[in-house]
Scaffold this motif. Structure first.
Motif, PDB file in Angstrom:
ATOM      1  N   ASN A  40       9.537 -18.315 -33.492  1.00  0.00           N
ATOM      2  CA  ASN A  40       8.472 -19.035 -32.775  1.00  0.00           C
ATOM      3  C   ASN A  40       8.884 -20.431 -32.328  1.00  0.00           C
ATOM      4  N   ILE A  41      10.156 -20.759 -32.474  1.00  0.00           N
ATOM      5  CA  ILE A  41      10.613 -22.114 -32.156  1.00  0.00           C
ATOM      6  C   ILE A  41      11.953 -22.030 -31.424  1.00  0.00           C
ATOM      7  N   LEU A  42      12.115 -22.839 -30.404  1.00  0.00           N
ATOM      8  CA  LEU A  42      13.333 -22.812 -29.595  1.00  0.00           C
ATOM      9  C   LEU A  42      14.416 -23.717 -30.188  1.00  0.00           C
ATOM     10  N   ALA A  43      14.025 -24.915 -30.625  1.00  0.00           N
ATOM     11  CA  ALA A  43      14.976 -25.875 -31.191  1.00  0.00           C
ATOM     12  C   ALA A  43      14.190 -26.972 -31.901  1.00  0.00           C
ATOM     13  N   ILE A  44      14.913 -27.779 -32.669  1.00  0.00           N
ATOM     14  CA  ILE A  44      14.304 -28.911 -33.382  1.00  0.00           C
ATOM     15  C   ILE A  44      15.019 -30.194 -32.982  1.00  0.00           C
ATOM     16  N   ILE A  45      14.232 -31.238 -32.778  1.00  0.00           N
ATOM     17  CA  ILE A  45      14.772 -32.588 -32.647  1.00  0.00           C
ATOM     18  C   ILE A  45      14.177 -33.369 -33.812  1.00  0.00           C
ATOM     19  N   SER A  46      15.035 -33.734 -34.726  1.00  0.00           N
ATOM     20  CA  SER A  46      14.620 -34.436 -35.937  1.00  0.00           C
ATOM     21  C   SER A  46      14.981 -35.916 -35.775  1.00  0.00           C
ATOM     22  N   VAL A  47      13.970 -36.772 -35.831  1.00  0.00           N
ATOM     23  CA  VAL A  47      14.184 -38.206 -35.576  1.00  0.00           C
ATOM     24  C   VAL A  47      13.940 -39.009 -36.850  1.00  0.00           C
ATOM     25  N   ALA A  48      14.961 -39.757 -37.275  1.00  0.00           N
ATOM     26  CA  ALA A  48      14.847 -40.602 -38.466  1.00  0.00           C
ATOM     27  C   ALA A  48      14.224 -39.818 -39.616  1.00  0.00           C
ATOM     28  N   SER A  49      14.767 -38.626 -39.843  1.00  0.00           N
ATOM     29  CA  SER A  49      14.215 -37.742 -40.860  1.00  0.00           C
ATOM     30  C   SER A  49      15.319 -37.217 -41.760  1.00  0.00           C
ATOM     31  N   SER A  50      14.900 -36.582 -42.837  1.00  0.00           N
ATOM     32  CA  SER A  50      15.843 -36.065 -43.815  1.00  0.00           C
ATOM     33  C   SER A  50      15.263 -34.816 -44.465  1.00  0.00           C
ATOM     34  N   PRO A  51      16.119 -33.866 -44.868  1.00  0.00           N
ATOM     35  CA  PRO A  51      15.592 -32.718 -45.601  1.00  0.00           C
ATOM     36  C   PRO A  51      15.139 -33.097 -47.008  1.00  0.00           C
ATOM     37  N   CYS A  52      15.544 -34.283 -47.442  1.00  0.00           N
ATOM     38  CA  CYS A  52      15.119 -34.811 -48.750  1.00  0.00           C
ATOM     39  C   CYS A  52      15.098 -36.336 -48.650  1.00  0.00           C
ATOM     40  N   PHE A  53      13.918 -36.915 -48.690  1.00  0.00           N
ATOM     41  CA  PHE A  53      13.793 -38.363 -48.510  1.00  0.00           C
ATOM     42  C   PHE A  53      14.171 -39.156 -49.763  1.00  0.00           C
ATOM     43  N   ILE A  54      14.073 -38.516 -50.925  1.00  0.00           N
ATOM     44  CA  ILE A  54      14.304 -39.210 -52.191  1.00  0.00           C
ATOM     45  C   ILE A  54      15.777 -39.157 -52.575  1.00  0.00           C
ATOM     46  N   ALA A  55      16.314 -40.296 -53.003  1.00  0.00           N
ATOM     47  CA  ALA A  55      17.720 -40.379 -53.418  1.00  0.00           C
ATOM     48  C   ALA A  55      17.970 -39.492 -54.639  1.00  0.00           C
ATOM     49  N   LYS A  56      19.067 -38.747 -54.582  1.00  0.00           N
ATOM     50  CA  LYS A  56      19.485 -37.878 -55.696  1.00  0.00           C
ATOM     51  C   LYS A  56      20.974 -38.122 -55.913  1.00  0.00           C
ATOM     52  N   LYS A  57      21.526 -37.454 -56.885  1.00  0.00           N
ATOM     53  CA  LYS A  57      22.964 -37.572 -57.126  1.00  0.00           C
ATOM     54  C   LYS A  57      23.715 -37.059 -55.893  1.00  0.00           C
ATOM     55  N   ASN A  58      24.592 -37.854 -55.357  1.00  0.00           N
ATOM     56  CA  ASN A  58      25.378 -37.526 -54.148  1.00  0.00           C
ATOM     57  C   ASN A  58      24.509 -37.295 -52.913  1.00  0.00           C
ATOM     58  N   TRP A  59      23.316 -37.892 -52.899  1.00  0.00           N
ATOM     59  CA  TRP A  59      22.443 -37.773 -51.730  1.00  0.00           C
ATOM     60  C   TRP A  59      21.761 -39.118 -51.463  1.00  0.00           C
ATOM     61  N   PRO A  60      22.006 -39.708 -50.292  1.00  0.00           N
ATOM     62  CA  PRO A  60      21.377 -41.000 -49.988  1.00  0.00           C
ATOM     63  C   PRO A  60      19.901 -40.845 -49.633  1.00  0.00           C
ATOM     64  N   GLY A  61      19.110 -41.788 -50.050  1.00  0.00           N
ATOM     65  CA  GLY A  61      17.680 -41.759 -49.742  1.00  0.00           C
ATOM     66  C   GLY A  61      16.990 -42.978 -50.333  1.00  0.00           C
ATOM     67  N   ILE A  62      15.697 -42.870 -50.489  1.00  0.00           N
ATOM     68  CA  ILE A  62      14.925 -43.972 -51.065  1.00  0.00           C
ATOM     69  C   ILE A  62      14.461 -43.574 -52.461  1.00  0.00           C
ATOM     70  N   THR A  63      14.113 -44.558 -53.251  1.00  0.00           N
ATOM     71  CA  THR A  63      13.634 -44.256 -54.598  1.00  0.00           C
ATOM     72  C   THR A  63      12.147 -43.918 -54.561  1.00  0.00           C
ATOM     73  N   LYS A  64      11.707 -43.153 -55.535  1.00  0.00           N
ATOM     74  CA  LYS A  64      10.281 -42.842 -55.629  1.00  0.00           C
ATOM     75  C   LYS A  64       9.484 -44.134 -55.809  1.00  0.00           C
ATOM     76  N   CYS A  65      10.080 -45.091 -56.493  1.00  0.00           N
ATOM     77  CA  CYS A  65       9.431 -46.390 -56.716  1.00  0.00           C
ATOM     78  C   CYS A  65       9.125 -47.070 -55.381  1.00  0.00           C
ATOM     79  N   THR A  66      10.061 -47.001 -54.428  1.00  0.00           N
ATOM     80  CA  THR A  66       9.864 -47.592 -53.102  1.00  0.00           C
ATOM     81  C   THR A  66       8.721 -46.908 -52.372  1.00  0.00           C
ATOM     82  N   VAL A  67       8.658 -45.574 -52.466  1.00  0.00           N
ATOM     83  CA  VAL A  67       7.591 -44.818 -51.809  1.00  0.00           C
ATOM     84  C   VAL A  67       6.236 -45.190 -52.391  1.00  0.00           C
TER      85      VAL A  67
END
Length: 197
Positions: A40-67
């Motif tokens: 049902n979808i042709l393509a995605i344009i993802s802007v300033a987004s992430s599949p995971c917003f929260i920082a994890k081991k070996n994954w950049p992101g923001i802390t839950k505290c910041t959110v």
């Protein structure tokens, strides 16, 4: 409202074979939609987004505290928090002033809506599933974005097929406002690329 509730609603409302553009949490929603309804979808344009917003081991992101701090500030002083956020994100003063006028003319969202958005940002992690998206994906990042680090682009480019990443220098979390012309050129080039498929 969960992310799955949202995509069910969208599936009933959105045109089929459309290119979905999602900013920030919207990119997460578009990705989840593509995983559930790839036909049902042709393509995605993802802007300033992430599949995971929260920082994890070996994954950049923001802390839950910041959110949580951002949420608390929105809850107690909505307009001042938005003003601070937009000031940090904008380099172009004219566009920033125009955007603030538009936002301040709207009603404040409900606290319940803010809580639901917070839950989605803190709990949804599509890092494993994202590799199964079967449609072309354009990811646009701001080099100066403190919420979605540009480092995510190289990680996803290595893992995901049919993914194209563009980093806009001197842009932050709202590149479509601070760098309008460059942003639109990127979109049009992606559309031309899709026509070749």
């Amino acid at each position: 409202m969960t992310i799955d509730n949202i995509i069910e609603l969208l599936n009933n409302k959105m045109p089929k074979n459309a290119i979905w553009l999602g900013w920030s949490i919207g990119g997460l929603i578009a990705s989840r939609f593509a995983l559930h309804y790839p036909k049902n979808i042709l393509a995605i344009i993802s802007v300033a987004s992430s599949p995971c917003f929260i920082a994890k081991k070996n994954w950049p992101g923001i802390t839950k505290c910041t959110v949580y701090r951002f949420y608390k500030n929105l809850k107690t002083n909505y307009y001042e928090t938005l003003h601070t956020f937009l000031t940090l994100q904008q380099r172009n003063l004219i566009n920033s002033i125009e955007l603030k006028k538009i936002i301040y003319s709207q009603n404040k969202p409900s606290i319940k809506l803010l809580i639901e958005g917070l839950k989605i940002i803190c709990s949804v992690d599509l890092r494993l599933e994202i590799t199964y998206i079967k449609v072309p994906v354009l990811r646009i990042y701001g080099a100066m974005d403190s919420l979605v680090p540009k480092k995510i682009s190289s990680i996803l480019d290595d893992k995901c097929p049919d993914t194209y990443s563009v980093i806009i220098e001197k842009a932050a979390h709202t590149p479509f406002i601070s760098h309008q012309k460059e942003f639109c050129t990127i979109l049009l080039n992606f559309k031309k690329l899709l026509l070749k498929y």
